[in-house]
Design an enzyme around this catalytic site. Structure first.
Site, mmCIF file in Angstrom:
data_model
loop_
_atom_site.group_PDB
_atom_site.id
_atom_site.type_symbol
_atom_site.label_atom_id
_atom_site.label_comp_id
_atom_site.label_asym_id
_atom_site.label_seq_id
_atom_site.Cartn_x
_atom_site.Cartn_y
_atom_site.Cartn_z
ATOM 1 N N PHE A 24 9.084 14.725 -4.307
ATOM 2 C CA PHE A 24 8.321 13.661 -4.992
ATOM 3 C C PHE A 24 7.984 12.484 -4.073
ATOM 4 C CE2 PHE A 24 11.463 15.512 -7.961
ATOM 5 C CZ PHE A 24 10.598 16.306 -8.697
ATOM 6 N N GLU A 94 5.469 23.280 2.846
ATOM 7 C CA GLU A 94 6.815 23.792 2.546
ATOM 8 C C GLU A 94 7.434 24.471 3.766
ATOM 9 O OE1 GLU A 94 8.271 23.019 -0.142
ATOM 10 O OE2 GLU A 94 6.745 22.698 -1.681
ATOM 11 N N CYS A 153 17.689 3.244 -9.234
ATOM 12 C CA CYS A 153 17.627 1.804 -8.954
ATOM 13 C C CYS A 153 16.241 1.288 -8.570
ATOM 14 C CB CYS A 153 18.636 1.442 -7.859
ATOM 15 S SG CYS A 153 18.104 1.970 -6.222
ATOM 16 N N CYS A 185 22.617 5.727 -4.416
ATOM 17 C CA CYS A 185 22.656 6.394 -5.719
ATOM 18 C C CYS A 185 22.907 7.890 -5.563
ATOM 19 C CB CYS A 185 21.365 6.124 -6.496
ATOM 20 S SG CYS A 185 21.111 4.371 -6.838
HETATM 21 ZN ZN ZN Z 1 18.988 4.060 -5.825
#
Ligand code: ZN
Length: 196
Positions: A24, A94, A153, A185
């Site tokens: 992403f 890819e 976040c 995270c």
């Molecule tokens: Zn984060």
């Protein structure tokens, strides 16, 4: 934003560009942007991807925003050398799923005067360097690292956090399987998971 060198048309020199990042992060969108600009410049463009990537239409590179461009699926990287005839620009999507020979393939094409643009995941779901991406980044003239946004976040994300329990290295999937996360995270998620 990456601006392509303009000397290919006159000098016929080749080189390698790598576009890497997490899921992403817009790698494929960036690959498509560069390939479309090459086509506008009347350069002959061929695009390849590994057959393992069957998430979307078989013959299209399709990015997440439906901005697609036709590609040829190949089951080994050496086939790219056989199929890339009379081209100025080769795009590879890819690339992390290709075998180790992809490095030789890219070098050979670039030496022959082809501009090679390679897009791929630089890290797997355990945040380890993915397949042939590290050597490709080493031999490339240009490396662009693109970032997603951390879904926890909101900071820059360069990790692909697997949100379902599966330990195979290759797990194709979309939003149901992965989310982009920043280092902090990602690490907190992995710690929590290992405690369970
Ligand atoms: Zn984060």
């Amino acid at each position: 934003m990456f601006i392509e060198p303009s000397y290919q048309i006159t000098s016929k020199k080749g080189w390698i560009e790598v576009i890497c990042g997490s899921m992403f992060s817009g790698k494929t969108e960036e690959l498509i942007r560069r390939l479309k600009r090459a086509r506008i410049a009347n350069l002959r463009v061929e695009i390849f991807k590994p057959v393992t990537d069957t998430r979307y239409h078989k013959e299209d590179i399709v990015s997440h925003n439906d901005n697609s461009i036709k590609s040829t699926p190949v089951d080994s990287s050496l086939k790219i050398l056989l199929m890339a005839n009379e081209v100025d620009v080769v795009g590879i999507d890819e690339a992390q799923f290709f075998d180790a020979e992809i490095v030789y393939v890219c070098e050979t094409l670039a030496t022959q005067g082809v501009r090679v643009i390679v897009a791929g995941l630089d890290m797997d779901y355990l945040a380890k360097p993915f397949g042939p991406m590290p050597p490709l980044m080493s031999i490339a003239e240009f490396v662009t690292k693109v970032h997603a946004i951390c879904l926890v976040c909101g900071d820059h994300a360069n990790h692909s956090y697997r949100i379902i329990a599966d330990k195979s290295k290759i797990l194709l999937g979309e939003k149901e399987s992965y989310e982009p996360r920043c280092r902090k995270c990602f690490t907190e998620g992995m710690k929590k998971r290992n405690r369970v």
